[in-house]
Design a protein around this motif. Structure first.
Motif, mmCIF file in Angstrom:
data_model
loop_
_atom_site.group_PDB
_atom_site.id
_atom_site.type_symbol
_atom_site.label_atom_id
_atom_site.label_comp_id
_atom_site.label_asym_id
_atom_site.label_seq_id
_atom_site.Cartn_x
_atom_site.Cartn_y
_atom_site.Cartn_z
ATOM 1 N N MET A 103 9.449 3.769 9.651
ATOM 2 C CA MET A 103 9.356 2.317 9.876
ATOM 3 C C MET A 103 8.710 2.067 11.245
ATOM 4 O O MET A 103 9.135 2.622 12.250
ATOM 5 C CB MET A 103 10.741 1.689 9.838
ATOM 6 C CG MET A 103 10.758 0.198 9.934
ATOM 7 S SD MET A 103 10.249 -0.645 8.434
ATOM 8 C CE MET A 103 11.632 -0.342 7.374
ATOM 9 N N HIS A 140 3.468 6.672 10.012
ATOM 10 C CA HIS A 140 4.436 5.827 9.320
ATOM 11 C C HIS A 140 3.833 5.275 8.037
ATOM 12 O O HIS A 140 2.627 5.070 7.935
ATOM 13 C CB HIS A 140 4.894 4.683 10.225
ATOM 14 C CG HIS A 140 5.659 5.167 11.415
ATOM 15 N ND1 HIS A 140 6.966 5.556 11.347
ATOM 16 C CD2 HIS A 140 5.292 5.349 12.703
ATOM 17 C CE1 HIS A 140 7.376 5.945 12.540
ATOM 18 N NE2 HIS A 140 6.372 5.840 13.379
ATOM 19 N N THR A 141 4.698 5.008 7.077
ATOM 20 C CA THR A 141 4.230 4.474 5.801
ATOM 21 C C THR A 141 4.602 3.012 5.615
ATOM 22 O O THR A 141 4.052 2.358 4.751
ATOM 23 C CB THR A 141 4.832 5.281 4.638
ATOM 24 O OG1 THR A 141 6.259 5.234 4.742
ATOM 25 C CG2 THR A 141 4.357 6.720 4.672
ATOM 26 N N THR A 142 5.522 2.514 6.426
ATOM 27 C CA THR A 142 5.957 1.129 6.276
ATOM 28 C C THR A 142 5.881 0.416 7.613
ATOM 29 O O THR A 142 6.393 0.904 8.618
ATOM 30 C CB THR A 142 7.405 1.060 5.743
ATOM 31 O OG1 THR A 142 7.463 1.766 4.514
ATOM 32 C CG2 THR A 142 7.832 -0.381 5.516
ATOM 33 N N TRP A 163 0.853 -7.990 3.476
ATOM 34 C CA TRP A 163 2.276 -8.026 3.812
ATOM 35 C C TRP A 163 3.037 -8.754 2.707
ATOM 36 O O TRP A 163 2.510 -9.615 2.037
ATOM 37 C CB TRP A 163 2.485 -8.745 5.142
ATOM 38 C CG TRP A 163 1.932 -8.010 6.311
ATOM 39 C CD1 TRP A 163 0.636 -7.997 6.729
ATOM 40 C CD2 TRP A 163 2.631 -7.159 7.210
ATOM 41 N NE1 TRP A 163 0.487 -7.200 7.840
ATOM 42 C CE2 TRP A 163 1.710 -6.673 8.150
ATOM 43 C CE3 TRP A 163 3.965 -6.760 7.309
ATOM 44 C CZ2 TRP A 163 2.064 -5.819 9.185
ATOM 45 C CZ3 TRP A 163 4.325 -5.911 8.347
ATOM 46 C CH2 TRP A 163 3.374 -5.440 9.264
ATOM 47 N N LEU A 183 7.050 -6.978 5.279
ATOM 48 C CA LEU A 183 6.852 -5.542 5.195
ATOM 49 C C LEU A 183 5.449 -5.232 4.695
ATOM 50 O O LEU A 183 4.881 -5.970 3.900
ATOM 51 C CB LEU A 183 7.857 -4.914 4.231
ATOM 52 C CG LEU A 183 9.330 -5.052 4.583
ATOM 53 C CD1 LEU A 183 10.190 -4.506 3.448
ATOM 54 C CD2 LEU A 183 9.647 -4.345 5.881
ATOM 55 N N ASN A 185 3.429 -1.800 3.132
ATOM 56 C CA ASN A 185 3.489 -0.405 2.693
ATOM 57 C C ASN A 185 2.090 0.129 2.498
ATOM 58 O O ASN A 185 1.235 -0.557 1.940
ATOM 59 C CB ASN A 185 4.267 -0.272 1.374
ATOM 60 C CG ASN A 185 5.735 -0.602 1.555
ATOM 61 O OD1 ASN A 185 6.331 -0.250 2.563
ATOM 62 N ND2 ASN A 185 6.296 -1.281 0.594
#
Length: 186
Positions: A103, A140-142, A163, A183, A185
């Motif tokens: 995150m 990071h992926t998120t 987002w 968020l 991703n």
């Protein structure tokens, strides 16, 4: 400098594939800045922030000061990262820091108005490229960001850049009531 960057706007050839939309003409190069480079270019970053806010001249000093204060506080966080886009000068930037494994909080994405309006859903959009580079560079992926609920314009721009709203807390109670939690991703 490439030849197409110095042509007047009316001299540009038409897009070969109209269905896909226009491609970006200004060839901004993305790269990360170290903390020392940020300190050296802080006045330029603050001026960019004030210029992209679309406010009156007398408000620019206050906005620039507030941005400087936020940036110098956040730069001290472990894992802090800032990515800039530039051709002959800095044209955009995004920065953030990790919150936990996987995150990463993207605190600010500073882009000119044309970026907000020119095909925000396209992968080559500068804001999309900045946020993706920031996440990828830090493994990071998120991404997560907080936006005041009253700032509807920013929320809509972020949604156009990929987002989405974070799911609410159990029992319908929001986790952060005065802010939207978004968020991203990869």
């Amino acid at each position: 400098m490439t030849e197409h960057a110095v042509r007047p706007a009316d001299a540009r050839p038409p897009s070969p594939d109209r269905g896909r939309g226009p491609s970006p003409w200004s060839a901004e190069r993305l790269h990360a800045l170290t903390r020392c480079q940020i300190a050296d270019r802080l006045p330029e970053l603050c001026a960019l922030y004030a210029a992209t806010c679309g406010v009156r001249t007398w408000q620019e000093d206050r906005l620039s000061h507030d941005f400087r204060r936020r940036l110098t506080a956040d730069i001290r966080r472990p894992g802090f990262g800032l990515v800039v886009a530039e051709n002959t000068s800095i044209t955009a930037c995004a920065y953030g820091f990790p919150l936990r494994a996987g995150m990463f909080e993207i605190r600010e994405i500073v882009v000119p108005l044309r970026v907000r309006q020119l095909s925000p859903q396209r992968e080559w959009n500068l804001a999309r490229r900045l946020q993706k580079r920031l996440l990828v560079d830090h493994g990071h992926t998120t991404g997560i960001t907080l936006v005041p609920r009253a700032d509807v314009w920013t929320v809509e721009a972020l949604r156009a850049w990929g987002w989405r709203d974070a799911p609410g807390a159990p029992y319908g109670t929001p986790l952060w009531p005065p802010q939207h939690v978004l968020l991203l991703n990869l």
